[in-house]
Each structure stands twice: as structure tokens, then as C-alpha cells.
Design a protein around this motif. Structure first.
Motif, PDB file in Angstrom:
ATOM      1  N   LYS A 122       0.836  -1.212   0.000  1.00 32.52           N
ATOM      2  CA  LYS A 122       0.000   0.000   0.000  1.00 32.52           C
ATOM      3  C   LYS A 122       0.869   1.259   0.000  1.00 32.52           C
ATOM      4  O   LYS A 122       1.916   1.293   0.667  1.00 32.52           O
ATOM      5  N   THR A 123       0.424   2.288  -0.717  1.00 34.24           N
ATOM      6  CA  THR A 123       1.141   3.568  -0.721  1.00 34.24           C
ATOM      7  C   THR A 123       0.114   4.700  -0.635  1.00 34.24           C
ATOM      8  O   THR A 123      -1.090   4.472  -0.825  1.00 34.24           O
ATOM      9  N   ASP A 124       0.620   5.917  -0.391  1.00 32.34           N
ATOM     10  CA  ASP A 124      -0.270   7.079  -0.471  1.00 32.34           C
ATOM     11  C   ASP A 124      -0.070   7.780  -1.811  1.00 32.34           C
ATOM     12  O   ASP A 124      -0.381   8.947  -1.971  1.00 32.34           O
ATOM     13  N   GLY A 125       0.505   7.083  -2.752  1.00 27.91           N
ATOM     14  CA  GLY A 125       0.775   7.665  -4.070  1.00 27.91           C
ATOM     15  C   GLY A 125       2.239   8.039  -4.209  1.00 27.91           C
ATOM     16  O   GLY A 125       2.788   8.060  -5.304  1.00 27.91           O
ATOM     17  N   GLU A 126       2.903   8.330  -3.084  1.00 28.88           N
ATOM     18  CA  GLU A 126       4.322   8.728  -3.128  1.00 28.88           C
ATOM     19  C   GLU A 126       5.203   7.790  -2.321  1.00 28.88           C
ATOM     20  O   GLU A 126       6.313   7.469  -2.712  1.00 28.88           O
ATOM     21  N   THR A 129       2.942   2.879   2.695  1.00 29.75           N
ATOM     22  CA  THR A 129       2.216   3.063   3.960  1.00 29.75           C
ATOM     23  C   THR A 129       1.958   1.728   4.674  1.00 29.75           C
ATOM     24  O   THR A 129       1.602   1.723   5.842  1.00 29.75           O
ATOM     25  N   ASP A 141       6.612   1.877   7.002  1.00 30.40           N
ATOM     26  CA  ASP A 141       7.169   2.899   6.105  1.00 30.40           C
ATOM     27  C   ASP A 141       8.023   2.307   4.995  1.00 30.40           C
ATOM     28  O   ASP A 141       8.259   2.950   3.980  1.00 30.40           O
TER      29      ASP A 141
END
Ligand SMILES: Cc1cc2nc3c(=O)[nH]c(=O)nc-3n(C[C@H](O)[C@H](O)[C@H](O)COP(=O)(O)OP(=O)(O)OC[C@H]3O[C@@H](n4cnc5c(N)ncnc54)[C@H](O)[C@@H]3O)c2cc1C
Length: 395
Positions: A122-126, A129, A141
């Protein structure tokens, strides 16, 4: 395992997630159950054995060279070095390598979760996460993806990591078989099972020579295999295989002229015999009809009546035995996978993705592969070291 060890060695919380019931399932079958764990050579010599993207690997292999890997393993495991600098556990048991790595992991308190399958990163787009598994969501992280290639998928490496990487914007270079046998357009059932010890091979795409080697090979039911063929496959997989051939020199120690003189001596010894009955000292019995057919001469000619130009054809057939290729064998059965995460999108010092912060790759999932000799496990080790050690220092 190496990545997790180096990260955990700094005291930071580290979780190794493995979907199998035990760690290192593929390691168990390496080196025919003995695990050729590394090659006791210098980094430059190591890179000469890397078939795909050696430049990318340069930084990693200098940071964690075979000598460091040998020291690392050697602290807990007795090793021995065999022919060609190949390093094995002294016990000849691949399982001892896994035990050694597990003991390192326990020593630094890395948490290991078996029978847990990662489903997604999973990421927050950058930046990263967390990861989603079949049991839970884990916020974090940093993730080091070490899911391997897609060869021998029953060991657990079945390409999951490629899917996550592609979803996160990475290019996955099409996985191809490497270190594998080769299917021939014409198979030779009469040669099946024959192993040649001192053969010289040249691989061509069209007229262009792309690889040459000397050593052992084997004729099989599908075509050819054995050490020199496995090595050739790691270069042929980047070519138009159907337009390629492997040429064998069955008498590499002597020139065409010397071979011609040798044949004349044998004809003298077997005076008045047919050509097909005069070559037993020179060739394995099964090869004689094949070579005669390939040369286009009539084997039923009396050897004293064979013209010089026909003898030359015989010489050519022995020194240039062409094998026309149809395909490489299935990737499931290839020893390693070539292709994977494009190296241009990975920082060669840290193995971090250039696209997503906190995402790292190590091992066979990266588009790097090498010849046999302990190089592939060491690629996994040195890239794992770079990622794990960087994360240890970072936090
Ligand atoms: C028959 C054979 C013999 C070999 N012999 C040698 C040798 O002697 N010397 C040598 O240097 N190399 C050898 N190799 C190559 C070497 O084994 C590999 O290059 C090396 O194991 C790659 O390590 P890796 O950690 O990148 O991947 P792998 O060893 O494939 O490990 C990947 C791990 O990720 C796990 N995984 C995958 N997806 C998920 C998921 N979704 N969730 C959780 N876990 C997951 C898998 O279960 C697996 O345990 C051999 C290979 C084969 C097939």
C-alpha cells in the motif's frame, strides 16, 4: 533473509513475511541439495559471470563481495571451496545454509511470520504506507520485496512481486527462462543420454556469434542441456532463438589439419574397411552415423577410396556440428528467471525504487541474473544487504 537480518541488526523492528511453511524453500534445492552458496572470486570476476545488467550490480557486489558473504556465513557454518571457486557448506546440506540464516535472524530479534501471504503493498501515491496480507493489514514505512522470479514456482516464487510493482508504476521486463535446457528443431534420439565432457560450443543468432564456451553438455529427449548449454541459454534468451544455432566442436583440442591427419591414420589402421567402420577410435559409436549423415558422404565407401574433399567434409562435420534451436525450455523448469523489475527504476546503491519512497527490491525479482557457480544466491545476498543495511542506517 539477509535483508531482514541487516535491517534488524540495528535494533529496528523488522518483520519477515513468508507464505510457505518454512524459510528458503528454493535454497533447499539449490546445487542439487548442496547449495552452491557463493563463488570465492573478486567482484570484477563476479561481474564477468553476470549475464544480465552487470553494470547495475557493480555497486552492490563491491559493497557486499563474496569474501564478506563467506565471512558472514563462515561465522556460523563450515564452508568448503570446490572446483571453479564454488563455495558449499562443508556438510553438503543446503538446509544448513537456511539454518545459519535463521539463526542470524533469531540473534537480532527479527520477527518471522510463516504461512502468511502478502497480497499487496500500500502507498499514499508517493511513499509506502503498509502491506496487506491474507491475515491482516500491517502499517509500515518501508517494504523490501524479495519474492524471487517465476522459476520453480512450487518453491513459492510465482511472480506476486511483479504484480505489486507494476501496479505501483514499475516496468517489469518480460520474464524469460535462463540457465535452462534448449529444445532443438531436430532432436537426436540416438544421442539421448550421452554426455560430452570436453566440447567447445559457439552460439549464433543468424551469423552473429553471441556466446562461446568449453566444457560439459548433455543430449536429452528434448534437445540439449548440461553446463555449457545452460550458460548459453542465458545469452540466447535475449535473441531470436528460432533463428539461432549452437555449433559443437567435438574435437576442440586439434585443428582441422590435425584432425584430417588423424583420420588418415585411422583409415590406415582399419585398412580396407568401410568409412562407417573406421571411426570407432575417434568418435563415440552413437555419433558415427550422425556425423556421416551430417557430412553428406557415403559411409559405405571403402576408406581407401574416400576422396580428400569428402574427408574434409567429415572433418567439418566433426568440428562444426550444428544444432538448430526451436525454443528454450519452459520457464517453470529454468534454474533462474531473467527479466523482472527494470534496473533503471532502482537505485543501485540502496535498491530503493525511484518511483515510490520506502519500496525496495532485492534478489531474483530484479532484472539481473548470472551463470551457474554460486552467483545467483550471491546476487540475492548482496542486493538484500544493500537494502537492509541502508534501512538500518536510515532510521
Ligand atoms: C534447481 C535450482 C538450483 C539452483 N542452484 C543454485 C546454486 O547452487 N547456486 C546459486 O547461486 N543459485 C542457485 N539457484 C538460483 C537461486 O536459488 C535463486 O537465484 C535465489 O534463491 C533467489 O533468491 P530470492 O531470495 O531472490 O528468491 P527465492 O529464493 O525464490 O525466494 C523468494 C521467497 O519469497 C516468497 N514469496 C513469494 N511471494 C510471496 C508472497 N506473496 N508473500 C509471502 N512470501 C512470498 C517465496 O515463498 C520464497 O520463499 C538455483 C535455482 C534452482 C531452481
Amino acid at each position: 533473509m539477509i535483508a531482514a537480518y541487516y535491517r534488524a541488526a540495528g535494533g529496528d523492528e523488522t518483520l519477515l513475511i513468508e507464505k510457505n511453511e518454512k524459510l528458503g524453500k528454493k535454497l533447499y534445492i539449490t546445487g542439487k541439495g548442496r547449495c552452491n552458496v557463493t563463488n570465492a572470486c573478486e567482484p570484477d570476476a563476479f561481474l564477468d559471470n553476470v549475464a544480465t545488467n552487470p553494470k547495475f550490480l557493480k555497486g552492490a557486489i563491491y559493497r557486499f563481495p563474496p569474501s564478506d558473504f563467506i565471512d558472514f556465513l563462515g561465522r556460523k557454518l563450515k564452508l568448503k571451496t570446490e572446483r571453479g571457486n564454488r563455495v558449499y557448506p562443508e556438510s553438503d546440506k543446503a538446509s544448513d545454509v537456511t539454518k545459519c540464516l535463521e539463526s542470524y535472524l533469531h540473534g537480532v530479534g527479527a520477527e518471522i511470520s510463516l504461512n502468511e501471504k502478502v497480497l499487496d503493498v500500500k502507498t499514499d501515491g508517493e511513499k509506502v504506507t503498509g502491506v496487506e496480507t491474507d491475515k491482516r493489514s500491517i502499517p509500515c514505512d518501508n517494504v523490501i520485496v524479495c519474492t524471487g522470479g517465476i522459476s520453480y514456482p512450487s518453491t513459492g516464487s510465482d511472480g506476486d512481486g511483479y504484480v505489486w510493482a507494476e501496479k505501483l508504476g514499475h516496468t517489469v521486463v518480460k520474464p524469460k527462462p535462463a540457465l535452462c535446457g534448449i529444445n532443438l528443431k531436430t532432436v537426436y534420439p540416438e544421442l539421448q543420454g550421452i554426455s560430452l565432457k570436453n566440447v567447445s560450443i559457439k552460439a549464433f543468432e543468424g551469423d552473429k556469434k553471441i556466446y562461446e564456451d568449453f566444457g560439459e553438455m548433455l543430449f536429452t529427449h528434448f534437445g540439449v542441456s548440461g553446463p555449457v548449454i545452460l550458460s548459453a541459454s542465458s545469452y540466447l534468451n535475449k535473441r531470436d532463438v528460432k533463428n539461432s544455432k549452437v555449433t559443437l566442436d567435438l574435437k576442440p583440442a586439434i585443428t582441422e589439419e590435425q584432425l584430417d591427419a588423424r583420420i588418415l591414420r585411422d583409415f590406415e589402421k582399419y585398412k580396407n574397411k568401410l568409412v562407417k567402420n573406421s571411426l570407432d577410435d575417434l568418435l563415440l559409436k552413437a555419433f558415427i552415423p550422425v556425423i556421416i549423415k551430417n557430412s553428406g558422404i557415403d559411409g559405405n565407401t571403402k576408406n581407401s577410396e574416400l576422396k580428400a574433399q569428402d574427408r574434409k567434409k567429415l572433418v567439418k562435420a566433426i568440428k562444426n556440428f550444428d544444432l538448430f534451436l526451436s525454443s528454450l525450455i519452459n520457464i517453470d523448469e529454468s534454474i533462474v528467471t531473467s527479466g523482472g523489475i527494470s534496473v533503471g527504476e532502482i537505485d543501485p546503491k540502496t535498491m530503493e525504487s525511484k518511483k515510490v519512497r520506502g519500496l525496495f527490491f532485492a534478489g531474483e525479482i530484479i532484472d539481473v541474473d548470472a551463470l551457474t557457480g554460486g552467483f545467483n544466491v550471491t546476487i540475492a545476498a548482496c542486493t538484500g544487504y544493500c537494502a537492509g543495511n541502508y534501512l538500518r542506517r536510515k532510521e
